[in-house]
Scaffold this active site. Structure first.
Site, PDB file in Angstrom:
ATOM      1  N   GLN A 264     -27.170   3.309 -47.243  1.00 45.93           N
ATOM      2  CA  GLN A 264     -27.574   2.015 -47.794  1.00 45.93           C
ATOM      3  C   GLN A 264     -28.731   2.190 -48.759  1.00 45.93           C
ATOM      4  O   GLN A 264     -28.730   1.647 -49.860  1.00 45.93           O
ATOM      5  CB  GLN A 264     -27.974   1.082 -46.646  1.00 45.93           C
ATOM      6  CG  GLN A 264     -28.207  -0.342 -47.086  1.00 45.93           C
ATOM      7  CD  GLN A 264     -26.969  -0.921 -47.722  1.00 45.93           C
ATOM      8  OE1 GLN A 264     -25.868  -0.705 -47.234  1.00 45.93           O
ATOM      9  NE2 GLN A 264     -27.126  -1.614 -48.825  1.00 45.93           N
ATOM     10  N   HIS A 267     -28.433   3.142 -52.586  1.00 43.36           N
ATOM     11  CA  HIS A 267     -27.908   2.238 -53.630  1.00 43.36           C
ATOM     12  C   HIS A 267     -28.947   2.005 -54.717  1.00 43.36           C
ATOM     13  O   HIS A 267     -28.688   2.193 -55.896  1.00 43.36           O
ATOM     14  CB  HIS A 267     -27.490   0.903 -53.018  1.00 43.36           C
ATOM     15  CG  HIS A 267     -26.072   0.903 -52.536  1.00 43.36           C
ATOM     16  ND1 HIS A 267     -25.014   0.998 -53.398  1.00 43.36           N
ATOM     17  CD2 HIS A 267     -25.540   0.813 -51.308  1.00 43.36           C
ATOM     18  CE1 HIS A 267     -23.871   0.976 -52.701  1.00 43.36           C
ATOM     19  NE2 HIS A 267     -24.173   0.876 -51.425  1.00 43.36           N
ATOM     20  N   GLU A 332     -25.718  -8.255 -44.056  1.00 43.60           N
ATOM     21  CA  GLU A 332     -24.516  -8.022 -44.854  1.00 43.60           C
ATOM     22  C   GLU A 332     -23.599  -7.029 -44.138  1.00 43.60           C
ATOM     23  O   GLU A 332     -22.427  -7.289 -43.925  1.00 43.60           O
ATOM     24  CB  GLU A 332     -24.932  -7.492 -46.230  1.00 43.60           C
ATOM     25  CG  GLU A 332     -23.771  -7.218 -47.161  1.00 43.60           C
ATOM     26  CD  GLU A 332     -24.206  -6.461 -48.408  1.00 43.60           C
ATOM     27  OE1 GLU A 332     -25.360  -5.989 -48.458  1.00 43.60           O
ATOM     28  OE2 GLU A 332     -23.366  -6.314 -49.318  1.00 43.60           O
ATOM     29  N   HIS A 333     -24.140  -5.857 -43.792  1.00 45.35           N
ATOM     30  CA  HIS A 333     -23.411  -4.835 -43.040  1.00 45.35           C
ATOM     31  C   HIS A 333     -24.053  -4.697 -41.660  1.00 45.35           C
ATOM     32  O   HIS A 333     -25.274  -4.553 -41.572  1.00 45.35           O
ATOM     33  CB  HIS A 333     -23.491  -3.472 -43.728  1.00 45.35           C
ATOM     34  CG  HIS A 333     -23.042  -3.461 -45.144  1.00 45.35           C
ATOM     35  ND1 HIS A 333     -23.927  -3.577 -46.199  1.00 45.35           N
ATOM     36  CD2 HIS A 333     -21.807  -3.348 -45.694  1.00 45.35           C
ATOM     37  CE1 HIS A 333     -23.246  -3.529 -47.340  1.00 45.35           C
ATOM     38  NE2 HIS A 333     -21.963  -3.403 -47.072  1.00 45.35           N
ATOM     39  N   ASP A 366     -16.899   0.502 -47.273  1.00 39.80           N
ATOM     40  CA  ASP A 366     -17.179   0.391 -48.705  1.00 39.80           C
ATOM     41  C   ASP A 366     -15.987   0.845 -49.537  1.00 39.80           C
ATOM     42  O   ASP A 366     -15.785   0.365 -50.655  1.00 39.80           O
ATOM     43  CB  ASP A 366     -18.383   1.266 -49.078  1.00 39.80           C
ATOM     44  CG  ASP A 366     -19.705   0.674 -48.617  1.00 39.80           C
ATOM     45  OD1 ASP A 366     -19.724  -0.523 -48.294  1.00 39.80           O
ATOM     46  OD2 ASP A 366     -20.697   1.418 -48.590  1.00 39.80           O
ATOM     47  N   HIS A 425     -10.199 -51.560 -54.981  1.00 38.68           N
ATOM     48  CA  HIS A 425      -9.662 -50.665 -53.960  1.00 38.68           C
ATOM     49  C   HIS A 425      -8.926 -51.481 -52.892  1.00 38.68           C
ATOM     50  O   HIS A 425      -7.800 -51.161 -52.502  1.00 38.68           O
ATOM     51  CB  HIS A 425     -10.792 -49.896 -53.260  1.00 38.68           C
ATOM     52  CG  HIS A 425     -11.342 -48.733 -54.039  1.00 38.68           C
ATOM     53  ND1 HIS A 425     -11.987 -48.866 -55.232  1.00 38.68           N
ATOM     54  CD2 HIS A 425     -11.349 -47.397 -53.759  1.00 38.68           C
ATOM     55  CE1 HIS A 425     -12.379 -47.668 -55.663  1.00 38.68           C
ATOM     56  NE2 HIS A 425     -12.002 -46.757 -54.785  1.00 38.68           N
TER      57      HIS A 425
END
Lengths: 436, 436
Positions: A264, A267, A332-333, A366, A425
């Site tokens: 991670q 990145h 996220e993960h 991934d 209406h």
């Protein structure tokens, strides 16, 4: 080569401490800073492309990407790129693409309808979008896996036309990215990027057809452009930095955990690695493994910055504490590197993707396990989902009203319309009443 | 009382004319004008509520709504309001709520998973959001039906806590709106509105808990505030003016068609009514009916402005032309007031809600047929859907990797990770390979 004592560098919390939840919240929060100057630049680009079309698109491409190549990259070049990449890479992309396709086929939803007690038929139709734009970053962060992950759900949804845009700085195309476009089955590719590419997709130009939705990651300019055109076209989430939360206990393999945290952190400097430990002994073992493995990392410099600035280790006293922490972070993960990962998962409400057990490193997700790697970042898993087929379809309500239905429903609508002061209406409903 | 010759006032196109599609596109396009001063005001309100909490919330409520009542409206007041409204209205709201609930129950989706050929288990979990905010406009456009339509899908989704905000200008609460809150089953109600209410829901204050998603219509300030907090929380679409497209032919009832067009036009001056006619004879009949009925309308002044400024009649030569036109407009509401409405629907790709046949006026869908009346406006049905249960859940990918899976997938991830220069990704996969 200095071996950092990472236990002294990475922030370390005890979840049982009263102030730990607040401290962790401060460490994990992230917010796009509204950069007014950037917004001005982006608004200028959007307005120019909207009014001038290709002329502005070519001008910005020359200015930002330093080339005047043709805007469109024809399909022949994708095939040529596919032929140039290593056969092993081509095979891996094909295999990954097939697995991603298979997984996403399970997300397809069908039309439905039912007939109620009054004989009314009520339902919903689901149809693919007509045309979608996929933004693929260029330069060093040009990832063929992103092409597969963004395009495959749209293909499975049945989108008629998929337009990919990818900047080609200095006119250099990325063979693996073009090969992935060929494998994924995009319809057209344009060698453009930045806010000008988002503008072209949103408004259309002489060369680039206007799309109904724009997906895919990009830099701050791309994100600001997507936010600005939201409403005219659909967009996916605006992504923040990527993060992982790994849960370990005495059953974990410390080197595997360490490498997953690194994967991670490599990145970019803003990526965040969080270790949640049910075992102080394993915390120490993972820290030792990190110190041991870190010098061997190719992207060591990025990893070191990311760990120093953003990593957190939290010791928890129980799986209940672990779940409480995870639900606060909404990662996220989420890797549950423990023997009984399924039991632990039962307590978790918020996570983009959940990796169960010791054999499921994030990197399999991934690339090729099947689920999408476009996931809600920075706590947005509280309300957002992985990119999926559902992002490339839209629904229409359908209703057919029976003679009896128009009587019963007409009475209700008449009362409610008059109560709201919307008498036309009410009268539209009453006219059908009077008819029988 | 002058009877307007509406045939001379409403714009009238022949779809066979070469320039008709472009002319219609210009008439139907709508775009929120970016009002920089409004954005400044909204950003100021957001920042103040974020930093000062209740103090700012009370200050803005006093400034904009002219009262200093307690922020929260307790449940006892909802029940009292429910007891005060006409029994007929209460019964209509209960009946409408039950029908809306029943329809939305069909939208619930289940977790799924499958085991692939390698023994990997792959799937997706679906969970409700924890806490949702529903914005309900106050003042003259305070509609109890909006409460039902925004709250019911969240209830069916299983959202744990639903927070409603509704401005109470001059401290006046709307009994029907509070009664609808009681019927729909919201958890808490705050008498606040505007950008300050959106800020309170997004950031939380001492009194108002922060939510995960904000839905519901509002004025330009509310829309700008929602756009600004998007990403921190989820939001629904930012709605434009409402529109209807009615298709008629010789089988239509011209007075019903006319009243249905009026029922859209009476919303506000920007609402848009579009008539698409397969029969020149019926076009004339509808225009005659409009001239005849219009003087009797309670909201005649609004209707006249809406028709003059925004209405369009288009004669088409075939159902194919009708479908082409409809797919270009992607109308929010689509009434197919023809005998064989199902056949006509087959050619339609984009519409928020489709009303089939002569007995399904939009007003039944607005109030009580069952489908949601929160629909994609201004052509956004190209990519957006009616509000539904799917807007109040989020998904998590789940993957469990087998021993065989970690070998096969590890090889693929290794190749792709190295090709992308993400070697820690590759090594995380390779470590599991080496283990067997």
């Amino acid at each position: 080569m200095s071996v950092k004592p990472w236990r002294d560098v990475i922030r370390h919390l005890q979840w049982s401490d009263a102030d730990a939840p607040t401290a962790l919240a401060l460490m994990t929060q992230w917010e796009a800073v509204a950069d007014l100057q950037l917004n001005d630049t982006v608004n200028g680009v959007l307005a120019a492309v909207r009014s001038e079309g290709d002329v502005a698109l070519v001008r910005f491409t020359e200015q930002f990407d330093r080339h005047r190549n043709a805007l469109e990259i024809p399909a022949g070049e994708w095939a040529a790129a596919r032929a140039r990449i290593a056969p092993e890479l081509e095979a891996a992309l094909v295999a990954a693409g097939e697995r991603v396709r298979e997984y996403h086929q399970h997300q397809s939803a069908a039309d439905w309808s039912y007939t109620d007690a009054l004989g009314n038929s009520l339902g919903q139709r689901i149809r693919p979008l007509d045309r979608v734009g996929v933004y693929v970053p260029g330069g060093k962060a040009a990832y063929p896996s992103s092409v597969l992950m963004n395009v495959m759900p749209a293909k499975v949804a049945g989108v008629s036309e998929i337009i990919m845009v990818v900047p080609t700085p200095d006119g250099v195309v990325n063979d693996a990215v073009l090969a992935a476009a060929d494998i994924a089955g995009v319809d057209r590719v344009f060698g453009i990027g930045g806010a000008q590419a988002v503008a072209a997709l949103a408004f259309g130009t002489e060369s680039v057809p206007a799309v109904d939705k724009i997906v895919g990651p990009g830099n701050a300019y791309v994100a600001a452009a997507k936010r600005a055109v939201f409403g005219r076209v659909g967009i996916d989430m605006i992504a923040g930095p990527s993060e992982i939360l790994v849960v370990c206990d005495d059953s974990s393999n410390p080197e595997w955990v360490a490498m997953d945290l690194f994967s991670q952190a490599e990145h970019d400097e803003m990526a965040q690695s969080i270790l949640v430990s049910l075992s102080p002994r394993m915390t120490t073992a993972v820290l030792d493994a990190m110190s041991r493995l870190l010098p061997s990392l190719e992207r060591r410099e990025i990893v070191e910055v990311s760990l120093r600035e953003r990593a957190v280790i939290v010791d928890v006293a129980s799986t209940e504490q672990a779940c409480e922490l995870i639900n606060q972070v909404a990662p996220e993960h989420l890797e549950l590197c423990v023997d009984d990962s399924t039991a632990l998962m039962a307590g978790i409400r918020h996570a983009g993707a959940i990796f169960l057990g010791h054999r499921a490193p994030e990197s399999l997700g991934d690339y090729c396990a099947g689920p999408n790697h476009v996931l809600p970042t920075s706590g947005t898993a509280r309300f957002a989902s992985p990119l999926g087929v559902y992002d490339f379809v839209k629904r229409s309500s359908v209703m057919q009203i029976s003679a009896e239905g128009s009587q019963v429903l007409g009475q209700i609508a008449s009362v409610l319309g008059r109560a709201e002061g919307l008498t036309a209406h009410a009268r539209a409903a009453e006219m059908r009443l009077a008819h029988d």
